[in-house]
Design a protein around this motif. Structure first.
Motif, mmCIF file in Angstrom:
data_model
loop_
_atom_site.group_PDB
_atom_site.id
_atom_site.type_symbol
_atom_site.label_atom_id
_atom_site.label_comp_id
_atom_site.label_asym_id
_atom_site.label_seq_id
_atom_site.Cartn_x
_atom_site.Cartn_y
_atom_site.Cartn_z
ATOM 1 N N LEU A 156 0.829 -1.208 0.000
ATOM 2 C CA LEU A 156 0.000 0.000 0.000
ATOM 3 C C LEU A 156 0.859 1.253 0.000
ATOM 4 C CD1 LEU A 156 -3.043 -0.614 2.349
ATOM 5 C CD2 LEU A 156 -3.009 -0.285 -0.121
ATOM 6 N N GLN A 157 1.936 1.194 0.828
ATOM 7 C CA GLN A 157 2.810 2.367 0.884
ATOM 8 C C GLN A 157 3.437 2.627 -0.489
ATOM 9 O OE1 GLN A 157 5.339 1.067 3.990
ATOM 10 N NE2 GLN A 157 3.994 1.816 5.611
ATOM 11 N N VAL A 158 3.922 1.515 -1.112
ATOM 12 C CA VAL A 158 4.552 1.666 -2.438
ATOM 13 C C VAL A 158 3.534 2.196 -3.419
ATOM 14 C CG1 VAL A 158 5.607 0.393 -4.347
ATOM 15 C CG2 VAL A 158 6.241 -0.158 -1.990
ATOM 16 N N ALA A 159 2.321 1.595 -3.366
ATOM 17 C CA ALA A 159 1.289 1.982 -4.323
ATOM 18 C C ALA A 159 0.897 3.448 -4.151
ATOM 19 C CB ALA A 159 0.063 1.101 -4.135
ATOM 20 N N ALA A 160 0.779 3.881 -2.891
ATOM 21 C CA ALA A 160 0.379 5.264 -2.634
ATOM 22 C C ALA A 160 1.432 6.212 -3.207
ATOM 23 C CB ALA A 160 0.220 5.488 -1.141
ATOM 24 N N LYS A 161 2.728 5.826 -2.998
ATOM 25 C CA LYS A 161 3.797 6.702 -3.499
ATOM 26 C C LYS A 161 3.749 6.793 -5.012
ATOM 27 C CE LYS A 161 7.056 6.660 0.206
ATOM 28 N NZ LYS A 161 8.030 5.827 0.847
ATOM 29 N N CYS A 162 3.395 5.686 -5.663
ATOM 30 C CA CYS A 162 3.388 5.679 -7.126
ATOM 31 C C CYS A 162 2.054 6.141 -7.691
ATOM 32 C CB CYS A 162 3.677 4.281 -7.667
ATOM 33 S SG CYS A 162 5.151 3.583 -7.000
ATOM 34 N N GLY A 163 1.135 6.600 -6.834
ATOM 35 C CA GLY A 163 -0.165 7.046 -7.322
ATOM 36 C C GLY A 163 -1.040 5.899 -7.745
ATOM 37 N N GLY A 164 -0.799 4.675 -7.181
ATOM 38 C CA GLY A 164 -1.540 3.485 -7.590
ATOM 39 C C GLY A 164 -2.941 3.420 -7.029
ATOM 40 N N LEU A 165 -3.307 4.275 -6.035
ATOM 41 C CA LEU A 165 -4.620 4.165 -5.414
ATOM 42 C C LEU A 165 -5.651 5.000 -6.154
ATOM 43 C CD1 LEU A 165 -3.593 4.213 -1.653
ATOM 44 C CD2 LEU A 165 -4.346 2.259 -3.015
ATOM 45 N N SER A 166 -5.758 4.843 -7.425
ATOM 46 C CA SER A 166 -6.776 5.560 -8.183
ATOM 47 C C SER A 166 -7.807 4.557 -8.676
ATOM 48 C CB SER A 166 -6.133 6.269 -9.366
ATOM 49 O OG SER A 166 -5.789 5.301 -10.328
ATOM 50 N N ALA A 167 -8.851 5.032 -9.355
ATOM 51 C CA ALA A 167 -9.934 4.150 -9.773
ATOM 52 C C ALA A 167 -9.626 3.445 -11.097
ATOM 53 C CB ALA A 167 -11.216 4.954 -9.895
ATOM 54 N N ASP A 168 -8.460 3.706 -11.716
ATOM 55 C CA ASP A 168 -8.109 3.088 -12.996
ATOM 56 C C ASP A 168 -7.988 1.564 -12.829
ATOM 57 O OD1 ASP A 168 -6.909 2.095 -15.181
ATOM 58 O OD2 ASP A 168 -5.381 3.682 -15.367
ATOM 59 N N PRO A 169 -8.835 0.723 -13.578
ATOM 60 C CA PRO A 169 -8.834 -0.735 -13.383
ATOM 61 C C PRO A 169 -7.461 -1.353 -13.618
ATOM 62 C CG PRO A 169 -10.580 -0.064 -14.909
ATOM 63 C CD PRO A 169 -9.814 1.168 -14.576
#
Ligand code: HEM
Length: 549
Positions: free
Chosen positions: A13-26
């Motif tokens: 989650l931390q990595v994803a948040a840093k990379c902007g991964g927590l968006s609605a894009d499937p």
């Protein structure tokens, strides 16, 4: 596993948040899910790769200085998530000893994981002392069936603390003191006489002695704990119920319960341990409460003043002040005594008799000693009249000690210990919360500890200048454990086994079932339930030795 996954999940989650991964894009969500799965898997593998497997890996990696004090304890990794559960099924003492032999350094101390549970096992008497005698290991690990059967309110499983100390003190004073043990000698002798009479009726055919031994042990415990006197051959409804309660309890406590080690299974009760425990506990409660109530009525009837306690139930009922127990606690304490006292004694005597059958020369020497000390024309059970005790039978005692060495009823000392704080064991750090086991079976068969260990030789105990103690001071043979949580019933157990074996060996010659057989070999396979007993019940033929038998 839960924390391995949690750890991986958080990192992702931390990595994803840093990379902007927590968006609605499937597409991004999918790659996030893959990243999470990879992180979880990597964490799982990282933990599993540690010596001793996942539960140990998780501990080391969650510490700030992973390999700080001491060193990693060698041990098998087992399977991811499950760890070394397969080592604990069946003849666990043999499997653990075999594993310790192949991993360098692990006879001293071996780490393993049972699901989420960190475990250490030793096959070394010095390290065993570090564990058994240490106040850091005076607790027992939590166990669903023990709790389900209320044993956490009895001596054996009560957490180390004031309640456990009070119970040990009460039992030591009123049940297991040397005075109580010798006061009960005539009841033991009475039951020995009943056994001899029962066996006497079976001399002309092959006999399975287990039923008689188990019934005698159960009657013995019922007598000194509950003041209940049963005849050996009596088969009442109450006796049948009691036997079935004990059998069911053995099965539940003896079985490896997966949900003790894999919390994700806890809610499922896959092995039906919880439901069976709650059924059993209701039946035990009914059975024991009825006896307690009968004692209450008798006490009220006998005297308005406090009547003298006649048995352990009376003792518990007479407790006052801070020692006073609730009815539920009393049921737990009384039930445990029956449970612990009956099986172990019968199991040990069956092994002793098997050894007497197999080793004709040992049997002959023990009987010669009995004839010389007790006399050919006197019952062992009447030796008190001549001021004799089994202490005058050193060879017979040697036979019992040698049997305890080769066939300890609790090869892993029955119920394990748990570390209540970080402790140094054999130079290694064992963290709080770790379950510790002593493989007494492996110690007692180690050629570095016992010369020619596979030879049954009672002489190794009698030919020494000093007597070898088996009560826990010498960890080369401590079948009753050692330290604060050692067996409180050991004196009573030894007195019973010695007297009964003496009576049985004095009265009968113990022979293989086929008297004329060319070999005296028997099937000594084991089955490990709560105690380790003969897998094939001992069958013998008996020849009376004395006209009186
Ligand atoms: C041959 C007979 C017996 C053997 C081999 C035996 C063995 C053991 C062992 C190995 C332990 C664990 C010790 C430890 O953790 O250091 C134990 C505990 C215990 N035993 Fe025995 N036992 C026997 C007979 C009895 C009898 C006759 C009773 C009572 C009637 C009894 C009551 C207990 C209790 C209450 C505990 C739990 C002690 C605690 O946790 O504080 N045992 N026994």
């Amino acid at each position: 596993m839960a924390s391995a996954v949690d750890g991986g999940w958080l990192v992702s989650l931390q990595v994803a948040a840093k990379c902007g991964g927590l968006s609605a894009d499937p597409a991004r969500l999918l790659s996030l899910a893959v990243a999470v799965a990879i992180c979880c898997l990597a964490t799982l593998l990282l933990h599993w790769a540690s010596p001793g497997g996942s539960a140990w890996g998780r501990y080391w990696w969650s510490r700030r200085r992973p390999w700080g004090l001491g060193h990693a304890i060698p041990g098998p990794r087992g399977l991811p998530v499950l760890g070394s559960m397969r080592l604990m099924s069946g003849l666990a003492h043999r499997k653990l000893a075999a594993m310790a032999d192949v991993i360098p350094g692990s006879r001293r101390l071996m780490a393993l994981s049972l699901g989420d549970t960190r475990v250490v096992v030793t096959c070394d008497p010095e390290v065993a002392r570090d564990i058994l005698n240490s106040p850091d290991f005076a607790d027992r690990p939590a166990n669903e069936s023990a709790y389900g059967l209320m044993f956490h309110r009895s001596i054996g499983f009560a957490p180390y603390g004031a309640y456990w100390r009070a119970l040990r003190r009460i039992a030591a004073t009123h049940l297991f003191s040397p005075k109580q043990t010798s006061a009960f000698a005539r009841h033991r002798a009475d039951i020995a006489g009943q056994m001899v009479r029962a066996l006497n009726g079976l001399v002309s055919r092959p006999v399975q002695v287990r039923r008689i031994l188990k019934q005698a042990s159960l009657n013995h415990v019922m007598w000194f704990v509950f003041g209940r006197q049963y005849e050996l051959e009596q088969d009442t409804e109450e006796m049948r119920e009691l036997r079935s309660l004990v059998e069911e309890g053995y099965e539940l406590l003896g079985q490896l319960n997966w949900s003790d080690h894999l919390p994700m299974l806890t809610g499922l009760d896959l092995q039906r341990v919880r439901s069976r425990c709650s059924g059993l506990v209701r039946r035990v409660d009914r059975f024991v409460t009825r006896i307690i109530e009968e004692h209450r009525v008798a006490r009220a009837r006998d005297s308005e003043a406090a009547p003298a306690p006649r048995d352990f139930v009376d003792v518990l009922l007479s407790l006052q002040g801070p020692d006073k127990l609730s009815d539920t606690d009393m049921v737990a304490v009384l039930w445990e005594m029956i449970f612990r006292g009956a099986d172990t004694v019968a199991v040990l005597i069956e092994w002793v008799l098997a050894r007497l059958v197999m080793h004709g020369e040992v049997q002959a020497r023990a009987q010669a000693e009995l004839d010389a000390v007790v006399g050919e024309d006197r019952d062992v059970t009447r030796t008190d009249e001549a001021g004799l005790t089994v202490a005058h039978l050193p060879y017979l005692q040697g036979v019992i000690k040698e049997t305890l060495r080769m066939h300890p009823p609790g090869p892993l000392l029955a119920w394990a210990r748990m570390a209540t704080s970080d402790a140094l064991v054999g130079g290694a750090l064992v963290p709080a919360g770790t379950t510790a086991m002593v493989n007494m079976w492996a110690i007692a068969r180690d050629p570095a500890v016992w010369p020619d260990p596979l030879r049954f030789d009672p002489g190794r105990f009698t030919d020494q200048a000093a007597e070898f103690p088996v009560m826990g001071t010498d960890l080369r043979l401590a079948p009753f454990g050692a330290g604060r949580r050692s067996c409180p019933g050991k004196g009573l157990a030894m007195a019973t086994v010695e007297l009964w074996v003496a009576a049985l060996a004095h009265e009968f010659e113990w022979l293989p079932p086929d008297d004329g057989a060319a070999t005296r070999e028997l099937d000594l396979s084991e089955v490990l339930r709560l105690s380790c007993e003969m897998a094939v019940p001992l069958t013998v033929s008996l020849r009376p030795r004395r006209g009186l038998a």
